[in-house]
Motif scaffolding. Sequence first.
Motif, PDB file in Angstrom:
ATOM      1  N   UNK A   1       4.124  73.207  86.719  1.00 56.29           N
ATOM      2  CA  UNK A   1       4.833  72.842  85.490  1.00 56.29           C
ATOM      3  C   UNK A   1       4.984  71.322  85.403  1.00 56.29           C
ATOM      4  N   UNK A   2       4.066  70.661  84.655  1.00 53.82           N
ATOM      5  CA  UNK A   2       4.217  69.215  84.497  1.00 53.82           C
ATOM      6  C   UNK A   2       5.347  68.908  83.520  1.00 53.82           C
ATOM      7  N   UNK A   3       6.061  67.825  83.767  1.00 48.62           N
ATOM      8  CA  UNK A   3       7.130  67.402  82.851  1.00 48.62           C
ATOM      9  C   UNK A   3       7.029  65.882  82.668  1.00 48.62           C
ATOM     10  N   UNK A   4       8.110  65.244  82.231  1.00 53.18           N
ATOM     11  CA  UNK A   4       8.054  63.800  81.956  1.00 53.18           C
ATOM     12  C   UNK A   4       7.580  63.017  83.174  1.00 53.18           C
TER      13      UNK A   4
ATOM     14  N   UNK B   1       5.767  67.616  77.826  1.00 54.45           N
ATOM     15  CA  UNK B   1       5.893  68.929  78.462  1.00 54.45           C
ATOM     16  C   UNK B   1       6.083  69.993  77.396  1.00 54.45           C
ATOM     17  N   UNK B   2       5.804  71.236  77.776  1.00 52.31           N
ATOM     18  CA  UNK B   2       6.177  72.361  76.923  1.00 52.31           C
ATOM     19  C   UNK B   2       7.159  73.205  77.718  1.00 52.31           C
ATOM     20  N   UNK B   3       8.265  73.509  77.082  1.00 56.19           N
ATOM     21  CA  UNK B   3       9.321  74.265  77.757  1.00 56.19           C
ATOM     22  C   UNK B   3      10.342  74.696  76.735  1.00 56.19           C
TER      23      UNK B   3
ATOM     24  N   UNK C   1       7.658  68.961  73.898  1.00 52.14           N
ATOM     25  CA  UNK C   1       8.587  67.826  73.972  1.00 52.14           C
ATOM     26  C   UNK C   1       7.733  66.568  73.839  1.00 52.14           C
TER      27      UNK C   1
ATOM     28  N   UNK D   1      -0.444  71.372  74.195  1.00 53.07           N
ATOM     29  CA  UNK D   1      -0.260  71.472  75.640  1.00 53.07           C
ATOM     30  C   UNK D   1       0.046  70.075  76.202  1.00 53.07           C
ATOM     31  N   UNK D   2       0.653  70.034  77.382  1.00 52.42           N
ATOM     32  CA  UNK D   2       1.034  68.751  77.948  1.00 52.42           C
ATOM     33  C   UNK D   2      -0.153  67.797  77.990  1.00 52.42           C
TER      34      UNK D   2
END
Lengths: 332, 236
Positions: free
Chosen positions: B50-53, B140-142, B149, B214-215
């Motif tokens: 899960x990739x994020x910022x 990210x997508x969440x 986001x 997607x991210x």
Amino acid sequence: MSIAVLQQGIMDTIQDKGRYGFQHLGINPGGVMDRIAMAVANALTGNPPGEAVLELHFPAGKYLFEAPALIALSGGDFSAAINGLAVPMHKLLYVQAGAILTFEKLRSGARCYLAVRHGFSLTPWLGSYSTHLKVAQGGFNGRALRKGDKLPLRQSAQFTGDRHPETFPWTAATSHLYHQQGAVRILPGACWDILEASSQQQLTTGSFLIGPHSDRMGFRLNGTPLRTVRKEEQLSAGICRGAIQLLPDGQLIILMADHQTTGGYPVAAHVITADMPALAQYQPGQSLQFSVISGEAATTALWQQEKAVRYLQHASQLHLEKWLLPYELYRS
Amino acid sequence: MNPDYVIHPLGDSAVILKWQQQISMAIHQEVMKTYYSLRSGTSSYILDLIPAYASLTIVYDAAQLRRHERIPGLQWMTAYIRKQTTTQATVSFPAPRELHIPVCYDPSLGPDITEMAASRHVAIEDIITWHSQTIYTVYLTGFLPGFPYMGEVCPALATPRRQQPRLHVPAGSVGIAGVQTGIYPLDSPGGWNIIGQTPLRMFDAAKADPCYCRPGDRVQFIPVTLEVFRQIQQEQ
């Protein structure tokens, strides 16, 4: 060849081991809350451990078997009865066509699992049978079962002999599969070090009440509010099942099967994977305590649990082969 | 590749790689490189990435890992991640997609745009211009399946979340929260400030790849009239 829903339960859904590999898109894994109960029910019926099962909450639905089936119930004890006669948990049961399965009374636990030999005939979504309620996909039409639904079976139980056993003479021992010591074991989380000393103490020795708004997404805990020595702004990041988030008001929320994929709240601790099944059987209103263990002990606990589940699967398979071969016509 | 991250355990079945905690294109590039480098790996223990910022969460099958590797999961994962992200000379890294997303900023679809303009003493058109002239990155997508986001909106547009979240935000709604902008893929409760709506379906469960964004994607919003909005909506 199906199970018809005569009366709707409050939340009866099809679940399996979960839908992994899509969390980067915001699609959470979901799946059963109690994977041990799923594995036990599947082992008893001779299914693969992660085969889709029916997850029931109390009050559960009323079901009519339109075809004969071999089933098993595990997890929470809802006083199951077939045609009004009480049937035991953790046993292989033969259900005749026309039989009605009911759940009379909540005796223990919070979630009961029903497995059917050969499984349900459903269409997976993104490789899983788990019901994703938010996007209305997976499971049975992407939703909880309702009155009038017919849950199709892949295969009915075929018997060649005259003997139609109702229960088989063995029971799965399950108590050793769950942590029995009372406290839910945790590992410190990222914000552990910024908790005030008294809050760390509170987390490890205090009692928490499972709040009324607890569900498959998360368990909201009520207890003495926890405090941190400083506020930390968090960028949203990927999160996981079992994480215990600290909300701004000092209360805690434990992320369960249907949790969001990302979160921004600080994480006080994590429930160890081995104790998630036991935790899943807590009801709102029950109180709960935590105890901290080491990462190594957590891995050992999970490993012991997995081994015990595997032994049960093997033992069950041996019994099944011995008992079913003379009666059941294998068609696959 | 510079593995400029720190690995922390998240319980016993996940780890998180953390870079310097800020919203930055350069850091996110590192996150995505690491994400793709681990995705191209063959470890069957890894269940989710899960990739994020400025982080990458890795969810793994602790029981299988323990069964086959016989060493603690964290130790094995740490070694695997370091090896996978440092030995690969080049990461096959798909070029970011450039997405143009039509948005109708009519106040009937963007209930907070009027207030946002009024509080800044500007016209609604200014808000539209500010929002649509920036090219955003999907960090990210969440939150919801397919919720992108994106950042960052120009400083003049940054707005805190609403005090009272709405009980119902329609699918397609485009909102602002702090310096982030995002699109609700499904009908949902929500606290973002809604300034418009896209007629595109951000989440389509019938597709093998159900999420529109997607991210890593680069997004630009294209203002459209109500008429065009309805037209595209009908064509969907």
